[in-house]
Design an enzyme around this catalytic site. Structure first.
Site, mmCIF file in Angstrom:
data_model
loop_
_atom_site.group_PDB
_atom_site.id
_atom_site.type_symbol
_atom_site.label_atom_id
_atom_site.label_comp_id
_atom_site.label_asym_id
_atom_site.label_seq_id
_atom_site.Cartn_x
_atom_site.Cartn_y
_atom_site.Cartn_z
ATOM 1 N N TYR A 112 -3.838 -51.079 -45.803
ATOM 2 C CA TYR A 112 -5.109 -51.174 -46.531
ATOM 3 C C TYR A 112 -5.657 -52.593 -46.579
ATOM 4 C CZ TYR A 112 -4.985 -46.376 -48.250
ATOM 5 O OH TYR A 112 -4.989 -45.016 -48.335
ATOM 6 N N LYS A 156 9.270 -45.671 -46.650
ATOM 7 C CA LYS A 156 9.599 -44.951 -45.417
ATOM 8 C C LYS A 156 10.345 -45.941 -44.521
ATOM 9 C CE LYS A 156 8.982 -41.186 -43.237
ATOM 10 N NZ LYS A 156 9.958 -40.158 -43.259
ATOM 11 N N ASP A 197 8.305 -39.170 -47.829
ATOM 12 C CA ASP A 197 7.972 -37.770 -47.534
ATOM 13 C C ASP A 197 8.770 -36.826 -48.438
ATOM 14 O OD1 ASP A 197 10.188 -38.726 -46.203
ATOM 15 O OD2 ASP A 197 9.871 -37.580 -44.376
ATOM 16 N N ASP A 210 -1.195 -44.500 -52.773
ATOM 17 C CA ASP A 210 -2.485 -43.811 -52.780
ATOM 18 C C ASP A 210 -2.270 -42.306 -52.685
ATOM 19 O OD1 ASP A 210 -5.186 -43.526 -52.825
ATOM 20 O OD2 ASP A 210 -5.532 -44.101 -50.752
#
Ligand code: NAD
Length: 401
Positions: free
Chosen positions: A137, A207, A264, A288
């Site tokens: 971002y 992740k 995830d 987000d």
């Protein structure tokens, strides 16, 4: 933070439905402050459409607005419209960057009476800390065909194991910066919050199995903060929590445990084992997605509050945008902005006023008095206008205080 009982609080009502929910929230916050023996001196400041009207077509974010928030340290804003494609960049991003508000904080808790797709929504009581300044971002990306892309293209193709049947043709490239300083200050903020609010656990969501040097590092740096900056009996780092059963980890009694989860899997755990999670800390993109998904479990955008924190400053703002279709119709749900104000009160240490707001909102919704967005999901609810709903919450504040 130390504040007087009658602080000056800058407020931006915002664009679109901000014109409805901004004044509504102001009324409710004023009532809760007054009921607990305080007084707020509001300072109306402007951004977006209201700034253009007041200061001229080119002025979207006047210096006075930024200076007021810098000086008074605690402020609240409604949504601001960002044009898609051409036009100015997001004023929300500009405000967060200018004021270095590096942590986006979203409490997700269930209010009795709110429609939810979950079987046990009352178990949801989490606070997400999303890094606000880095990651994909940061906006460092290049369009296919530009010189920058062509310069690195050979290298990228080689690294990807180039296969011309799949990879040939235009390619866009982006960069994912994750810094030690950015990661550590975010995790520190989350741990301090957990300590101050008697929470048991901080979960680092990443992740890192795939993105080892960015998300993996985020987690390692976060664990370093937990391990090196706090005594073990206060904060306990559990770096092996990804692979070990929780019951096998020996946590000192009363300590906040800092654990980690893969992003995830976390989206699944959040719904299947909701009551296991407390405070979550994560890089920007994970934050987000995850905070929106969490918000949807407890009533969605009309309800979800938020705030941006950093360097002894806080800017409260609802998660939702300016919903132009509903603007100026006395329809929108002001709860998200009211509860963002509750988060601001919490930051000011006004716990009694913060609790009163929650109780009054809950009393209103559980009695079936709601705005259109919740009414259409509930049987036997009464649809109220923004102003009527606001009056109902204020009247419940008076009754409950
Ligand atoms: P949005 O949140 O404004 O609206 C999406 C939909 O959610 C609306 O159509 C409406 O049905 C519903 N909704 C949202 N808030 C509601 C409320 N309080 N009460 C009842 N229903 C509500 O998202 P969008 O349509 O993607 O964005 C509109 C504008 O808002 C864009 O310009 C966007 O850039 C801006 N935006 C600003 C912020 C911010 O200021 N922090 C955040 C998100 C979007």
């Amino acid at each position: 933070i130390e504040v007087p009982d009658n602080p000056i609080i800058p407020i931006i009502h915002g664009d679109g439905i901000g014109k409805d929910v901004g004044p509504a929230a102001q009324k409710v916050l004023e009532a809760a402050a007054e009921a607990t023996g305080r007084e707020i001196s509001w300072m109306r400041v402007y951004a977006g459409e209201s700034a253009r009207e007041k200061y001229g077509e080119d002025v979207n974010l006047p210096d006075e607005t930024v200076e007021a928030i810098e000086e008074h340290r605690v402020a609240i804003k409604g949504p601001l419209t960002t044009p898609v494609g051409a036009g100015f960049r997001s004023l929300n991003v500009a405000l967060r960057q200018t004021l270095d508000l590096y942590a986006n904080v979203r409490p997700t808790y269930y209010l009795d009476g709110v429609p939810s797709p979950m079987s046990a929504p009352e178990e949801m009581d989490m606070v997400t800390f999303r890094e606000n300044t880095e990651d994909v971002y940061a906006g460092i990306e290049w369009e296919a065909g530009t010189d920058e892309v062509e310069q690195v293209r050979d290298f990228v193709e080689q690294e990807m194991g180039f296969d011309e049947t799949i990879h040939e043709g235009p390619v866009g490239i982006g960069i994912k910066p994750i810094t030690e300083k950015g990661s550590k200050r975010l995790v520190r903020e989350a741990i301090d919050y957990a300590l101050e609010h008697d929470r048991d656990k901080v979960t680092l969501v990443h992740k890192g199995n795939i993105m080892k040097f960015t998300e993996g590092q985020f987690s390692e740096w976060g664990m370093e903060v937990a391990d090196e900056e706090y005594p073990d009996d206060e904060v306990f780092a559990a770096p092996d929590s990804l692979w070990e059963e929780q019951d096998d980890i020996d946590i000192p009694e009363g300590a906040v445990m800092v654990e980690e989860r893969l992003a995830d899997a976390m989206l699944q755990w959040m719904q299947l084992r909701t009551d296991e999670f407390d405070v979550l800390a994560m890089p920007n993109l994970n934050g987000d997605y995850l905070s929106d998904a969490a918000g949807a479990q407890i009533g969605g955008l009309g309800i979800a509050p938020g705030g941006n924190f950093g360097k002894g400053r806080m800017l409260a703002e609802p998660v939702h945008g300016s919903a132009p279709k509903r603007a100026g119709q006395d329809m929108a749900n002001p709860t998200a902005m009211i509860l963002s104000g509750r988060l601001m009160f919490d930051y000011l240490g006004w716990d009694d006023a913060a609790d009163l707001i929650r109780d009054a909102v809950e009393e209103t919704i559980s009695s079936g008095k709601v705005t259109y967005d919740l009414e259409r999901q509930l049987e036997d609810a009464e649809k109220l206008a923004t102003s009527e709903y606001t009056d109902e919450v204020v009247s419940n504040i008076e009754k409950l205080s």
